[in-house]
Design a protein around this motif. Structure first.
Motif, PDB file in Angstrom:
ATOM      1  N   GLY A 250       4.353  10.450  -5.140  1.00 41.76           N
ATOM      2  CA  GLY A 250       4.018   9.483  -4.090  1.00 41.76           C
ATOM      3  C   GLY A 250       2.520   9.291  -4.009  1.00 41.76           C
ATOM      4  N   GLY A 251       2.088   8.407  -3.120  1.00 43.51           N
ATOM      5  CA  GLY A 251       0.665   8.079  -3.007  1.00 43.51           C
ATOM      6  C   GLY A 251       0.306   6.965  -3.972  1.00 43.51           C
ATOM      7  N   GLU A 252      -1.002   6.830  -4.192  1.00 41.56           N
ATOM      8  CA  GLU A 252      -1.483   5.751  -5.075  1.00 41.56           C
ATOM      9  C   GLU A 252      -2.670   6.260  -5.882  1.00 41.56           C
ATOM     10  OE1 GLU A 252      -3.854   2.168  -3.635  1.00 41.56           O
ATOM     11  OE2 GLU A 252      -1.874   1.268  -4.037  1.00 41.56           O
ATOM     12  N   VAL A 253      -2.639   6.025  -7.191  1.00 43.32           N
ATOM     13  CA  VAL A 253      -3.710   6.520  -8.080  1.00 43.32           C
ATOM     14  C   VAL A 253      -4.184   5.369  -8.949  1.00 43.32           C
ATOM     15  CG1 VAL A 253      -4.207   8.058 -10.031  1.00 43.32           C
ATOM     16  CG2 VAL A 253      -2.851   8.889  -8.095  1.00 43.32           C
ATOM     17  N   GLU A 254      -5.501   5.279  -9.135  1.00 41.02           N
ATOM     18  CA  GLU A 254      -6.051   4.263 -10.048  1.00 41.02           C
ATOM     19  C   GLU A 254      -6.462   4.944 -11.349  1.00 41.02           C
ATOM     20  OE1 GLU A 254      -9.347   1.928  -8.547  1.00 41.02           O
ATOM     21  OE2 GLU A 254      -8.969   0.352 -10.055  1.00 41.02           O
ATOM     22  N   LEU A 255      -5.980   4.394 -12.463  1.00 41.79           N
ATOM     23  CA  LEU A 255      -6.278   4.972 -13.795  1.00 41.79           C
ATOM     24  C   LEU A 255      -7.407   4.151 -14.402  1.00 41.79           C
ATOM     25  CD1 LEU A 255      -4.231   7.216 -14.020  1.00 41.79           C
ATOM     26  CD2 LEU A 255      -2.931   5.214 -13.251  1.00 41.79           C
ATOM     27  N   LEU A 256      -8.607   4.713 -14.436  1.00 43.08           N
ATOM     28  CA  LEU A 256      -9.789   3.956 -14.870  1.00 43.08           C
ATOM     29  C   LEU A 256      -9.772   3.786 -16.387  1.00 43.08           C
ATOM     30  CD1 LEU A 256     -12.475   5.701 -12.615  1.00 43.08           C
ATOM     31  CD2 LEU A 256     -10.875   3.822 -12.076  1.00 43.08           C
ATOM     32  N   GLY A 257      -9.922   2.528 -16.820  1.00 42.73           N
ATOM     33  CA  GLY A 257      -9.907   2.237 -18.257  1.00 42.73           C
ATOM     34  C   GLY A 257      -8.514   1.994 -18.778  1.00 42.73           C
ATOM     35  N   GLY A 258      -7.502   2.145 -17.933  1.00 45.44           N
ATOM     36  CA  GLY A 258      -6.120   1.950 -18.389  1.00 45.44           C
ATOM     37  C   GLY A 258      -5.850   0.484 -18.715  1.00 45.44           C
ATOM     38  N   ARG A 259      -5.105   0.262 -19.788  1.00 44.48           N
ATOM     39  CA  ARG A 259      -4.796  -1.118 -20.199  1.00 44.48           C
ATOM     40  C   ARG A 259      -3.284  -1.289 -20.289  1.00 44.48           C
ATOM     41  NH1 ARG A 259      -7.786  -2.065 -25.683  1.00 44.48           N
ATOM     42  NH2 ARG A 259      -6.033  -3.549 -25.817  1.00 44.48           N
ATOM     43  N   ILE A 260      -2.765  -2.235 -19.476  1.00 44.06           N
ATOM     44  CA  ILE A 260      -1.313  -2.422 -19.425  1.00 44.06           C
ATOM     45  C   ILE A 260      -0.777  -2.983 -20.743  1.00 44.06           C
ATOM     46  CG2 ILE A 260      -1.213  -4.814 -18.552  1.00 44.06           C
ATOM     47  CD1 ILE A 260       0.770  -3.711 -16.399  1.00 44.06           C
ATOM     48  N   ASP A 261      -1.625  -3.712 -21.486  1.00 42.38           N
ATOM     49  CA  ASP A 261      -1.134  -4.326 -22.742  1.00 42.38           C
ATOM     50  C   ASP A 261      -0.787  -3.267 -23.785  1.00 42.38           C
ATOM     51  OD1 ASP A 261      -3.887  -4.661 -24.849  1.00 42.38           O
ATOM     52  OD2 ASP A 261      -4.030  -3.875 -22.817  1.00 42.38           O
ATOM     53  N   LEU A 262      -1.277  -2.046 -23.618  1.00 42.38           N
ATOM     54  CA  LEU A 262      -0.978  -0.984 -24.598  1.00 42.38           C
ATOM     55  C   LEU A 262       0.337  -0.287 -24.289  1.00 42.38           C
ATOM     56  CD1 LEU A 262      -4.528   0.663 -24.847  1.00 42.38           C
ATOM     57  CD2 LEU A 262      -3.517  -1.062 -26.372  1.00 42.38           C
ATOM     58  N   ARG A 288       4.430   4.501  -5.994  1.00 40.76           N
ATOM     59  CA  ARG A 288       5.888   4.449  -5.945  1.00 40.76           C
ATOM     60  C   ARG A 288       6.265   3.501  -4.801  1.00 40.76           C
ATOM     61  NH1 ARG A 288       8.268  10.167  -5.303  1.00 40.76           N
ATOM     62  NH2 ARG A 288       7.682   9.913  -3.130  1.00 40.76           N
ATOM     63  N   ARG A 289       7.092   2.503  -5.141  1.00 37.71           N
ATOM     64  CA  ARG A 289       7.548   1.623  -4.054  1.00 37.71           C
ATOM     65  C   ARG A 289       8.394   2.465  -3.096  1.00 37.71           C
ATOM     66  NH1 ARG A 289       9.408  -1.837  -8.377  1.00 37.71           N
ATOM     67  NH2 ARG A 289       7.649  -3.070  -9.152  1.00 37.71           N
ATOM     68  N   ASN A 290       8.669   1.910  -1.897  1.00 33.84           N
ATOM     69  CA  ASN A 290       9.352   2.777  -0.917  1.00 33.84           C
ATOM     70  C   ASN A 290      10.693   3.273  -1.456  1.00 33.84           C
ATOM     71  OD1 ASN A 290      10.587   0.416  -1.068  1.00 33.84           O
ATOM     72  ND2 ASN A 290      10.059  -0.308   0.995  1.00 33.84           N
ATOM     73  N   GLY A 291      11.042   4.460  -1.035  1.00 34.17           N
ATOM     74  CA  GLY A 291      12.350   5.024  -1.405  1.00 34.17           C
ATOM     75  C   GLY A 291      12.269   5.767  -2.725  1.00 34.17           C
ATOM     76  N   ARG A 292      13.425   6.274  -3.097  1.00 28.56           N
ATOM     77  CA  ARG A 292      13.528   7.156  -4.254  1.00 28.56           C
ATOM     78  C   ARG A 292      13.478   6.354  -5.545  1.00 28.56           C
ATOM     79  NH1 ARG A 292      18.747  10.975  -4.747  1.00 28.56           N
ATOM     80  NH2 ARG A 292      18.153  12.169  -6.624  1.00 28.56           N
ATOM     81  N   VAL A 293      12.937   6.972  -6.561  1.00 30.83           N
ATOM     82  CA  VAL A 293      12.912   6.378  -7.899  1.00 30.83           C
ATOM     83  C   VAL A 293      14.350   6.171  -8.382  1.00 30.83           C
ATOM     84  CG1 VAL A 293      12.398   7.042 -10.275  1.00 30.83           C
ATOM     85  CG2 VAL A 293      10.664   7.301  -8.520  1.00 30.83           C
ATOM     86  N   ARG A 294      14.563   5.061  -9.106  1.00 39.57           N
ATOM     87  CA  ARG A 294      15.918   4.798  -9.617  1.00 39.57           C
ATOM     88  C   ARG A 294      16.046   5.258 -11.075  1.00 39.57           C
ATOM     89  NH1 ARG A 294      14.523   0.237  -6.899  1.00 39.57           N
ATOM     90  NH2 ARG A 294      13.930  -0.912  -8.759  1.00 39.57           N
ATOM     91  N   ALA A 295      17.201   5.736 -11.465  1.00 44.24           N
ATOM     92  CA  ALA A 295      17.444   6.160 -12.856  1.00 44.24           C
ATOM     93  C   ALA A 295      17.476   4.945 -13.768  1.00 44.24           C
ATOM     94  CB  ALA A 295      18.769   6.909 -12.942  1.00 44.24           C
ATOM     95  N   VAL A 296      16.797   5.049 -14.912  1.00 49.61           N
ATOM     96  CA  VAL A 296      16.865   3.984 -15.938  1.00 49.61           C
ATOM     97  C   VAL A 296      17.080   4.635 -17.301  1.00 49.61           C
ATOM     98  CG1 VAL A 296      15.384   2.337 -14.723  1.00 49.61           C
ATOM     99  CG2 VAL A 296      14.351   4.017 -16.230  1.00 49.61           C
TER     100      VAL A 296
END
Ligand code: EPZ
Length: 423
Positions: A250-262, A288-296
Protein backbone atom coordinates in the motif's frame (compact mmCIF):
# COMPACT_ATOMS: atom_id res chain seq x y z
CA UNK A 1 27.05 -14.80 5.34
CA UNK A 2 24.72 -11.84 5.77
CA UNK A 3 21.03 -11.99 6.46
CA UNK A 4 18.25 -9.53 5.79
CA UNK A 5 15.62 -9.00 8.46
CA UNK A 6 12.30 -7.52 7.36
CA UNK A 7 9.39 -6.46 9.55
CA UNK A 8 5.87 -6.37 8.16
CA UNK A 9 5.17 -2.89 6.87
CA UNK A 10 2.42 -0.38 6.66
CA UNK A 11 1.91 1.73 3.53
CA UNK A 12 5.07 3.00 1.84
CA UNK A 13 5.75 6.59 0.85
CA UNK A 14 8.59 8.28 -1.04
CA UNK A 15 10.84 7.69 -4.02
CA UNK A 16 13.34 5.08 -5.22
CA UNK A 17 16.04 5.89 -7.82
CA UNK A 18 16.36 3.18 -10.50
CA UNK A 19 19.92 2.28 -11.54
CA UNK A 20 21.38 1.35 -14.91
CA UNK A 21 20.54 -2.14 -16.15
CA UNK A 22 22.72 -5.03 -14.97
CA UNK A 23 21.86 -7.03 -18.08
CA UNK A 24 22.75 -4.13 -20.36
CA UNK A 25 26.01 -3.33 -18.59
CA UNK A 26 27.13 -6.97 -18.69
CA UNK A 27 26.97 -6.96 -22.50
CA UNK A 28 28.22 -3.39 -22.97
CA UNK A 29 31.43 -4.00 -21.00
CA UNK A 30 32.77 -6.81 -23.26
CA UNK A 31 32.26 -4.46 -26.25
CA UNK A 32 35.53 -2.83 -25.17
CA UNK A 33 37.28 -5.91 -26.59
CA UNK A 34 36.13 -4.90 -30.09
CA UNK A 35 38.31 -1.78 -30.22
CA UNK A 36 41.63 -0.38 -29.01
CA UNK A 37 39.92 2.97 -28.33
CA UNK A 38 38.45 3.99 -24.95
CA UNK A 39 34.85 3.07 -24.09
CA UNK A 40 33.13 4.98 -21.26
CA UNK A 41 29.88 3.72 -19.75
CA UNK A 42 27.87 6.11 -17.59
CA UNK A 43 24.87 5.31 -15.35
CA UNK A 44 26.52 1.99 -14.53
CA UNK A 45 24.99 0.00 -11.64
CA UNK A 46 27.09 -0.82 -8.55
CA UNK A 47 26.75 -4.61 -8.42
CA UNK A 48 28.89 -7.64 -7.71
CA UNK A 49 28.26 -8.97 -11.23
CA UNK A 50 29.77 -5.77 -12.65
CA UNK A 51 32.81 -6.26 -10.43
CA UNK A 52 33.11 -9.86 -11.66
CA UNK A 53 32.99 -8.73 -15.30
CA UNK A 54 35.62 -6.11 -14.44
CA UNK A 55 37.95 -8.79 -13.05
CA UNK A 56 37.37 -10.96 -16.11
CA UNK A 57 38.17 -8.17 -18.59
CA UNK A 58 41.25 -7.18 -16.57
CA UNK A 59 42.41 -10.83 -16.66
CA UNK A 60 42.43 -10.52 -20.46
CA UNK A 61 44.53 -7.39 -20.31
CA UNK A 62 41.80 -4.78 -20.65
CA UNK A 63 41.95 -1.70 -18.42
CA UNK A 64 38.77 -1.06 -16.47
CA UNK A 65 38.53 1.89 -14.10
CA UNK A 66 35.51 2.44 -11.86
CA UNK A 67 34.91 6.17 -11.35
CA UNK A 68 32.38 8.32 -9.51
CA UNK A 69 31.58 5.64 -6.93
CA UNK A 70 31.13 3.05 -9.68
CA UNK A 71 28.60 4.99 -11.75
CA UNK A 72 31.14 5.50 -14.54
CA UNK A 73 33.22 2.69 -16.04
CA UNK A 74 36.21 3.65 -18.18
CA UNK A 75 37.36 0.70 -20.30
CA UNK A 76 40.08 0.19 -22.87
CA UNK A 77 41.82 -2.81 -24.37
CA UNK A 78 44.77 -1.68 -26.47
CA UNK A 79 46.25 -5.12 -26.87
CA UNK A 80 45.00 -8.19 -25.06
CA UNK A 81 47.69 -10.15 -23.26
CA UNK A 82 45.46 -13.14 -22.74
CA UNK A 83 42.61 -14.68 -24.66
CA UNK A 84 41.66 -17.14 -21.95
CA UNK A 85 38.61 -16.62 -19.73
CA UNK A 86 39.34 -18.86 -16.77
CA UNK A 87 36.76 -21.21 -15.25
CA UNK A 88 37.13 -19.80 -11.73
CA UNK A 89 35.81 -16.44 -12.95
CA UNK A 90 33.29 -17.73 -15.52
CA UNK A 91 31.67 -20.11 -13.03
CA UNK A 92 30.75 -17.11 -10.86
CA UNK A 93 28.86 -15.40 -13.63
CA UNK A 94 27.49 -16.98 -16.80
CA UNK A 95 27.48 -13.68 -18.69
CA UNK A 96 31.26 -14.15 -18.94
CA UNK A 97 30.52 -16.07 -22.15
CA UNK A 98 29.89 -12.65 -23.73
CA UNK A 99 33.64 -12.08 -24.12
CA UNK A 100 33.78 -14.91 -26.68
CA UNK A 101 32.28 -13.14 -29.70
CA UNK A 102 34.18 -9.85 -29.29
CA UNK A 103 37.56 -11.54 -28.69
CA UNK A 104 37.07 -13.79 -31.70
CA UNK A 105 36.03 -10.88 -33.91
CA UNK A 106 38.92 -8.66 -32.93
CA UNK A 107 41.86 -11.04 -32.47
CA UNK A 108 40.66 -14.20 -34.22
CA UNK A 109 41.02 -16.41 -31.17
CA UNK A 110 39.53 -17.07 -27.74
CA UNK A 111 39.55 -19.71 -25.03
CA UNK A 112 36.50 -19.37 -22.83
CA UNK A 113 35.41 -21.69 -20.06
CA UNK A 114 31.94 -23.05 -20.64
CA UNK A 115 29.72 -21.48 -17.98
CA UNK A 116 28.11 -24.06 -15.74
CA UNK A 117 24.40 -24.19 -15.26
CA UNK A 118 22.89 -22.37 -12.37
CA UNK A 119 20.03 -22.77 -9.91
CA UNK A 120 17.36 -21.85 -12.46
CA UNK A 121 18.46 -24.15 -15.25
CA UNK A 122 21.08 -25.90 -17.38
CA UNK A 123 21.73 -22.69 -19.30
CA UNK A 124 23.48 -24.20 -22.37
CA UNK A 125 25.39 -21.96 -24.80
CA UNK A 126 24.95 -24.05 -27.95
CA UNK A 127 23.19 -21.19 -29.77
CA UNK A 128 26.12 -18.85 -29.09
CA UNK A 129 28.51 -21.41 -30.59
CA UNK A 130 26.33 -22.21 -33.62
CA UNK A 131 26.08 -18.51 -34.50
CA UNK A 132 29.85 -18.04 -34.37
CA UNK A 133 30.42 -21.21 -36.40
CA UNK A 134 28.06 -19.81 -39.03
CA UNK A 135 30.46 -16.85 -39.24
CA UNK A 136 33.33 -19.21 -39.95
CA UNK A 137 34.67 -19.79 -36.44
CA UNK A 138 36.32 -23.16 -35.79
CA UNK A 139 35.34 -24.35 -32.32
CA UNK A 140 36.88 -27.14 -30.30
CA UNK A 141 35.16 -28.10 -27.02
CA UNK A 142 37.45 -29.85 -24.57
CA UNK A 143 38.25 -29.91 -20.84
CA UNK A 144 35.34 -27.59 -20.14
CA UNK A 145 36.54 -24.84 -22.46
CA UNK A 146 35.61 -23.71 -25.93
CA UNK A 147 38.75 -23.10 -28.01
CA UNK A 148 37.75 -20.80 -30.84
CA UNK A 149 39.61 -19.64 -33.92
CA UNK A 150 38.50 -17.35 -36.73
CA UNK A 151 39.45 -18.10 -40.38
CA UNK A 152 42.67 -16.42 -41.56
CA UNK A 153 40.71 -13.53 -43.14
CA UNK A 154 38.62 -13.09 -40.00
CA UNK A 155 34.97 -13.88 -39.33
CA UNK A 156 32.66 -13.49 -42.27
CA UNK A 157 29.08 -12.26 -42.43
CA UNK A 158 26.40 -14.94 -42.36
CA UNK A 159 22.66 -15.48 -42.08
CA UNK A 160 22.03 -16.85 -38.58
CA UNK A 161 18.56 -18.24 -37.83
CA UNK A 162 18.12 -18.83 -34.09
CA UNK A 163 15.85 -21.87 -33.44
CA UNK A 164 14.77 -20.22 -30.19
CA UNK A 165 15.10 -16.71 -28.84
CA UNK A 166 18.29 -16.25 -26.82
CA UNK A 167 19.34 -12.92 -25.33
CA UNK A 168 22.98 -13.89 -24.80
CA UNK A 169 23.42 -15.64 -28.14
CA UNK A 170 21.97 -12.60 -29.92
CA UNK A 171 24.40 -10.35 -28.03
CA UNK A 172 27.46 -12.52 -28.77
CA UNK A 173 26.56 -12.79 -32.45
CA UNK A 174 25.76 -9.07 -32.76
CA UNK A 175 29.11 -8.04 -31.30
CA UNK A 176 31.03 -10.54 -33.46
CA UNK A 177 29.18 -9.43 -36.60
CA UNK A 178 30.28 -5.79 -36.26
CA UNK A 179 33.82 -6.73 -37.38
CA UNK A 180 32.97 -9.68 -39.65
CA UNK A 181 33.62 -9.29 -43.39
CA UNK A 182 30.32 -8.66 -45.15
CA UNK A 183 26.70 -8.73 -44.03
CA UNK A 184 25.26 -10.67 -41.11
CA UNK A 185 21.54 -11.19 -40.66
CA UNK A 186 20.35 -12.42 -37.25
CA UNK A 187 16.87 -13.99 -37.58
CA UNK A 188 14.60 -14.74 -34.62
CA UNK A 189 16.88 -12.41 -32.67
CA UNK A 190 16.02 -11.48 -29.10
CA UNK A 191 14.28 -8.09 -28.85
CA UNK A 192 15.13 -7.12 -25.24
CA UNK A 193 15.79 -3.41 -24.56
CA UNK A 194 19.27 -4.35 -23.35
CA UNK A 195 20.08 -5.56 -26.88
CA UNK A 196 18.79 -2.30 -28.38
CA UNK A 197 21.03 -0.49 -25.88
CA UNK A 198 24.04 -2.56 -26.98
CA UNK A 199 23.28 -1.76 -30.62
CA UNK A 200 23.07 1.97 -29.83
CA UNK A 201 26.49 1.80 -28.15
CA UNK A 202 28.06 -0.22 -30.99
CA UNK A 203 26.66 2.29 -33.48
CA UNK A 204 28.32 5.11 -31.52
CA UNK A 205 31.55 3.10 -31.92
CA UNK A 206 31.06 3.03 -35.71
CA UNK A 207 29.17 -0.22 -36.21
CA UNK A 208 26.56 -0.44 -38.96
CA UNK A 209 23.48 -2.07 -37.45
CA UNK A 210 19.80 -2.02 -38.35
CA UNK A 211 16.72 -3.66 -36.84
CA UNK A 212 17.68 -3.99 -33.18
CA UNK A 213 14.55 -4.48 -31.07
CA UNK A 214 12.92 -6.44 -33.90
CA UNK A 215 13.34 -10.14 -34.66
CA UNK A 216 15.75 -9.44 -37.55
CA UNK A 217 18.99 -7.56 -37.02
CA UNK A 218 21.24 -6.75 -40.00
CA UNK A 219 24.91 -5.83 -39.55
CA UNK A 220 27.37 -4.58 -42.16
CA UNK A 221 30.84 -5.50 -40.90
CA UNK A 222 33.45 -2.73 -40.69
CA UNK A 223 37.26 -2.92 -40.51
CA UNK A 224 37.51 -1.43 -37.05
CA UNK A 225 35.51 0.30 -34.34
CA UNK A 226 36.29 3.47 -32.40
CA UNK A 227 35.62 4.48 -28.85
CA UNK A 228 32.41 5.96 -27.41
CA UNK A 229 30.71 7.29 -24.31
CA UNK A 230 27.38 5.58 -23.67
CA UNK A 231 24.77 5.79 -20.89
CA UNK A 232 23.57 2.37 -19.66
CA UNK A 233 19.82 2.06 -20.15
CA UNK A 234 17.68 2.07 -16.99
CA UNK A 235 17.07 -1.32 -15.35
CA UNK A 236 13.53 -2.46 -16.18
CA UNK A 237 13.82 -5.48 -13.87
CA UNK A 238 14.87 -3.42 -10.85
CA UNK A 239 12.06 -1.03 -11.81
CA UNK A 240 9.42 -3.76 -11.95
CA UNK A 241 10.68 -5.22 -8.69
CA UNK A 242 10.27 -1.96 -6.78
CA UNK A 243 6.89 -1.20 -8.41
CA UNK A 244 5.65 -4.26 -6.52
CA UNK A 245 6.60 -2.77 -3.14
CA UNK A 246 3.65 -0.31 -2.95
CA UNK A 247 1.53 -2.86 -4.79
CA UNK A 248 2.02 -5.23 -1.86
CA UNK A 249 2.29 -2.83 1.09
CA UNK A 250 0.00 0.00 0.00
CA UNK A 251 0.95 3.67 -0.12
CA UNK A 252 2.50 5.41 -3.10
CA UNK A 253 6.09 5.29 -4.40
CA UNK A 254 7.74 7.18 -7.25
CA UNK A 255 10.40 5.25 -9.21
CA UNK A 256 12.89 7.84 -10.47
CA UNK A 257 14.14 7.17 -14.00
CA UNK A 258 11.55 4.43 -14.52
CA UNK A 259 10.29 4.07 -18.09
CA UNK A 260 6.91 2.47 -18.75
CA UNK A 261 7.82 1.70 -22.38
CA UNK A 262 10.35 -0.89 -21.15
CA UNK A 263 7.72 -2.81 -19.17
CA UNK A 264 4.47 -2.65 -21.15
CA UNK A 265 3.42 -6.28 -20.64
CA UNK A 266 4.25 -6.16 -16.93
CA UNK A 267 2.33 -2.89 -16.44
CA UNK A 268 -0.72 -4.36 -18.20
CA UNK A 269 -0.78 -7.17 -15.64
CA UNK A 270 -0.38 -4.69 -12.78
CA UNK A 271 -3.33 -2.74 -14.15
CA UNK A 272 -5.46 -5.90 -14.35
CA UNK A 273 -4.49 -6.69 -10.76
CA UNK A 274 -5.68 -3.26 -9.58
CA UNK A 275 -2.39 -1.36 -9.37
CA UNK A 276 -2.22 2.15 -10.78
CA UNK A 277 0.90 3.26 -12.69
CA UNK A 278 1.20 6.94 -13.58
CA UNK A 279 3.96 8.48 -15.68
CA UNK A 280 5.53 11.56 -14.05
CA UNK A 281 8.24 13.97 -15.26
CA UNK A 282 10.75 12.08 -13.09
CA UNK A 283 9.63 8.50 -13.72
CA UNK A 284 6.66 6.40 -12.60
CA UNK A 285 4.31 6.72 -9.63
CA UNK A 286 2.78 3.45 -8.40
CA UNK A 287 -0.05 2.91 -5.91
CA UNK A 288 -2.52 0.15 -5.09
CA UNK A 289 -6.04 1.16 -6.03
CA UNK A 290 -8.53 0.74 -3.19
CA UNK A 291 -9.20 -2.79 -2.02
CA UNK A 292 -7.34 -6.02 -2.40
CA UNK A 293 -5.17 -6.90 -5.37
CA UNK A 294 -6.92 -9.18 -7.87
CA UNK A 295 -5.42 -12.48 -9.11
CA UNK A 296 -4.26 -12.45 -12.74
CA UNK A 297 -2.68 -15.16 -14.90
CA UNK A 298 0.83 -14.67 -16.29
CA UNK A 299 2.96 -16.47 -18.87
CA UNK A 300 6.61 -15.51 -19.14
CA UNK A 301 7.84 -14.88 -22.70
CA UNK A 302 10.77 -13.30 -24.51
CA UNK A 303 10.48 -9.50 -24.81
CA UNK A 304 8.04 -7.81 -25.35
CA UNK A 305 6.21 -10.46 -23.31
CA UNK A 306 6.08 -10.70 -19.52
CA UNK A 307 9.72 -10.90 -18.30
CA UNK A 308 10.85 -14.15 -16.68
CA UNK A 309 13.05 -12.01 -14.41
CA UNK A 310 9.90 -10.58 -12.78
CA UNK A 311 8.03 -13.86 -12.36
CA UNK A 312 9.25 -14.56 -8.81
CA UNK A 313 8.44 -11.03 -7.67
CA UNK A 314 4.98 -11.10 -9.26
CA UNK A 315 4.27 -14.43 -7.57
CA UNK A 316 4.81 -12.71 -4.21
CA UNK A 317 2.08 -10.22 -5.17
CA UNK A 318 -0.29 -12.98 -6.24
CA UNK A 319 0.14 -14.69 -2.84
CA UNK A 320 -2.00 -11.89 -1.37
CA UNK A 321 -4.40 -11.48 -4.30
CA UNK A 322 -8.12 -12.23 -4.28
CA UNK A 323 -8.61 -15.39 -6.32
CA UNK A 324 -6.33 -17.91 -7.97
CA UNK A 325 -3.50 -17.02 -10.35
CA UNK A 326 -1.69 -19.34 -12.76
CA UNK A 327 1.93 -18.49 -13.51
CA UNK A 328 3.52 -20.24 -16.53
CA UNK A 329 7.33 -20.13 -16.63
CA UNK A 330 8.30 -20.88 -20.24
CA UNK A 331 11.91 -19.62 -20.36
CA UNK A 332 13.74 -21.57 -17.65
CA UNK A 333 13.16 -25.10 -16.42
CA UNK A 334 13.56 -24.53 -12.68
CA UNK A 335 12.50 -21.03 -11.75
CA UNK A 336 9.98 -21.67 -8.96
CA UNK A 337 12.44 -22.18 -6.09
CA UNK A 338 10.92 -19.19 -4.29
CA UNK A 339 7.58 -21.05 -4.09
CA UNK A 340 8.45 -23.36 -1.14
CA UNK A 341 9.94 -20.38 0.71
CA UNK A 342 6.77 -18.33 0.17
CA UNK A 343 4.76 -21.33 1.33
CA UNK A 344 6.66 -21.22 4.63
CA UNK A 345 5.15 -17.75 5.01
CA UNK A 346 1.63 -19.10 4.59
CA UNK A 347 1.24 -18.77 0.83
CA UNK A 348 -0.85 -21.39 -1.01
CA UNK A 349 1.10 -22.45 -4.10
CA UNK A 350 0.98 -25.66 -6.12
CA UNK A 351 3.82 -26.20 -8.58
CA UNK A 352 3.45 -28.68 -11.44
CA UNK A 353 6.39 -28.54 -13.86
CA UNK A 354 6.45 -25.13 -15.51
CA UNK A 355 3.18 -24.03 -13.95
CA UNK A 356 2.47 -22.59 -10.50
CA UNK A 357 -1.08 -22.06 -9.23
CA UNK A 358 -1.29 -19.45 -6.48
CA UNK A 359 -4.42 -19.15 -4.36
CA UNK A 360 -4.31 -15.78 -2.64
CA UNK A 361 -4.50 -15.60 1.16
CA UNK A 362 -5.56 -12.71 3.40
CA UNK A 363 -2.26 -12.61 5.20
CA UNK A 364 1.32 -13.84 5.01
CA UNK A 365 3.27 -14.48 8.21
CA UNK A 366 6.95 -13.70 8.66
CA UNK A 367 9.31 -16.71 8.83
CA UNK A 368 12.96 -17.65 8.37
CA UNK A 369 13.46 -18.26 4.61
CA UNK A 370 16.36 -18.84 2.23
CA UNK A 371 17.28 -17.00 -0.96
CA UNK A 372 18.01 -19.44 -3.79
CA UNK A 373 18.72 -17.15 -6.75
CA UNK A 374 18.84 -13.48 -7.58
CA UNK A 375 15.20 -12.79 -8.36
CA UNK A 376 13.80 -15.25 -5.80
CA UNK A 377 15.73 -13.42 -3.05
CA UNK A 378 14.02 -10.13 -3.73
CA UNK A 379 10.58 -11.73 -3.98
CA UNK A 380 11.09 -12.93 -0.39
CA UNK A 381 11.90 -9.39 0.71
CA UNK A 382 8.70 -8.11 -0.90
CA UNK A 383 6.70 -10.87 0.80
CA UNK A 384 8.36 -10.10 4.14
CA UNK A 385 7.44 -6.41 3.85
CA UNK A 386 3.78 -7.37 3.35
CA UNK A 387 3.70 -10.12 6.01
CA UNK A 388 2.73 -9.97 9.67
CA UNK A 389 5.79 -10.27 11.89
CA UNK A 390 9.47 -10.76 11.08
CA UNK A 391 11.07 -12.48 8.11
CA UNK A 392 14.74 -13.44 8.13
CA UNK A 393 16.27 -14.11 4.71
CA UNK A 394 19.57 -15.98 4.53
CA UNK A 395 22.06 -16.35 1.62
CA UNK A 396 21.49 -12.75 0.55
CA UNK A 397 24.73 -12.72 -1.46
CA UNK A 398 22.43 -13.54 -4.39
CA UNK A 399 20.89 -10.10 -3.97
CA UNK A 400 24.15 -8.21 -4.34
CA UNK A 401 24.49 -9.55 -7.88
CA UNK A 402 21.54 -7.59 -9.18
CA UNK A 403 20.27 -5.01 -6.70
CA UNK A 404 22.38 -2.10 -5.57
CA UNK A 405 21.74 -0.73 -2.07
CA UNK A 406 18.45 -2.63 -1.71
CA UNK A 407 18.19 -1.95 2.06
CA UNK A 408 18.87 1.78 1.62
CA UNK A 409 16.41 2.09 -1.27
CA UNK A 410 13.58 0.32 0.57
CA UNK A 411 14.29 2.10 3.88
CA UNK A 412 13.96 5.33 1.88
CA UNK A 413 10.25 4.63 1.41
CA UNK A 414 9.62 3.49 4.97
CA UNK A 415 10.39 -0.22 4.93
CA UNK A 416 11.55 -1.77 8.21
CA UNK A 417 14.52 -3.68 6.83
CA UNK A 418 18.09 -4.25 7.97
CA UNK A 419 21.09 -6.31 6.93
CA UNK A 420 22.97 -8.21 9.63
CA UNK A 421 25.88 -10.59 9.85
CA UNK A 422 24.59 -14.16 10.32
CA UNK A 423 25.36 -15.43 13.84
C1 EPZ B 1 19.63 -13.33 -20.11
O1 EPZ B 1 20.14 -14.62 -19.84
C2 EPZ B 1 19.59 -12.61 -18.77
N1 EPZ B 1 20.95 -12.50 -18.25
C3 EPZ B 1 18.72 -13.37 -17.79
O2 EPZ B 1 18.67 -12.62 -16.58
C4 EPZ B 1 17.31 -13.47 -18.37
O3 EPZ B 1 16.50 -14.23 -17.49
C5 EPZ B 1 17.37 -14.16 -19.74
O4 EPZ B 1 18.28 -13.42 -20.61
C6 EPZ B 1 16.01 -14.22 -20.42
O5 EPZ B 1 15.50 -12.92 -20.55
C7 EPZ B 1 21.77 -11.54 -18.75
O6 EPZ B 1 21.40 -10.79 -19.63
C8 EPZ B 1 23.14 -11.46 -18.15
P1 EPZ B 1 18.71 -16.72 -22.91
P2 EPZ B 1 20.56 -15.60 -21.08
O7 EPZ B 1 19.90 -17.10 -23.69
O8 EPZ B 1 21.10 -14.79 -22.19
C9 EPZ B 1 18.03 -21.34 -23.63
C10 EPZ B 1 18.79 -12.24 -14.29
O9 EPZ B 1 18.06 -12.62 -13.36
N2 EPZ B 1 19.31 -21.29 -24.34
O10 EPZ B 1 17.73 -15.74 -23.48
O11 EPZ B 1 21.38 -16.68 -20.53
C11 EPZ B 1 18.18 -21.12 -22.14
O12 EPZ B 1 18.48 -22.34 -21.49
C12 EPZ B 1 19.18 -13.21 -15.38
O13 EPZ B 1 19.22 -11.07 -14.43
C13 EPZ B 1 19.75 -22.41 -25.05
O14 EPZ B 1 19.07 -23.44 -25.08
O15 EPZ B 1 19.13 -16.17 -21.48
C14 EPZ B 1 16.84 -20.58 -21.75
O16 EPZ B 1 15.94 -21.66 -21.57
C15 EPZ B 1 18.68 -14.61 -15.11
N3 EPZ B 1 20.93 -22.36 -25.70
C16 EPZ B 1 16.41 -19.79 -22.97
O17 EPZ B 1 17.22 -20.25 -24.05
C17 EPZ B 1 21.71 -21.22 -25.71
O18 EPZ B 1 22.78 -21.21 -26.34
C18 EPZ B 1 16.61 -18.28 -22.84
O19 EPZ B 1 17.95 -18.06 -22.47
C19 EPZ B 1 21.25 -20.10 -24.98
C20 EPZ B 1 20.05 -20.16 -24.31
Amino acid sequence: MDQIIVQGNGPLQGEIPIAGAKNACLTLMPATLLTDQPLTLTNAPRLSDIRTMTVLLQSLGAEVASLQDGKVLSLSSHALDSHRAEYDIVRKMRASILVLGPMLARDGRAEVSLPGGCAIGARPVDLHLKALEAMGAELDLRDGYVYAKAPSGGLRGAVVEFPLVSVGATENALMAATLARGTTVLKNAAREPEIADLARCLRRMGAQIEGEGTETITVQGVDSLGGATHPVVTDRIELGTYMLAPAMCGGEVELLGGRIDLLAAFCEKLDEAGISVEETPRGLKVARRNGRVRAVDVTTEPYPGFPTDLQAQFMALMCLAEGTSTLEETIFENRFMHAPELTRMGAQIEVHGGQARVTGVEELRGAPVMATDLRASVSLILAGMAAEGQTTISRVYHLDRGYEHVVRKLRGVGAHIERVKEE
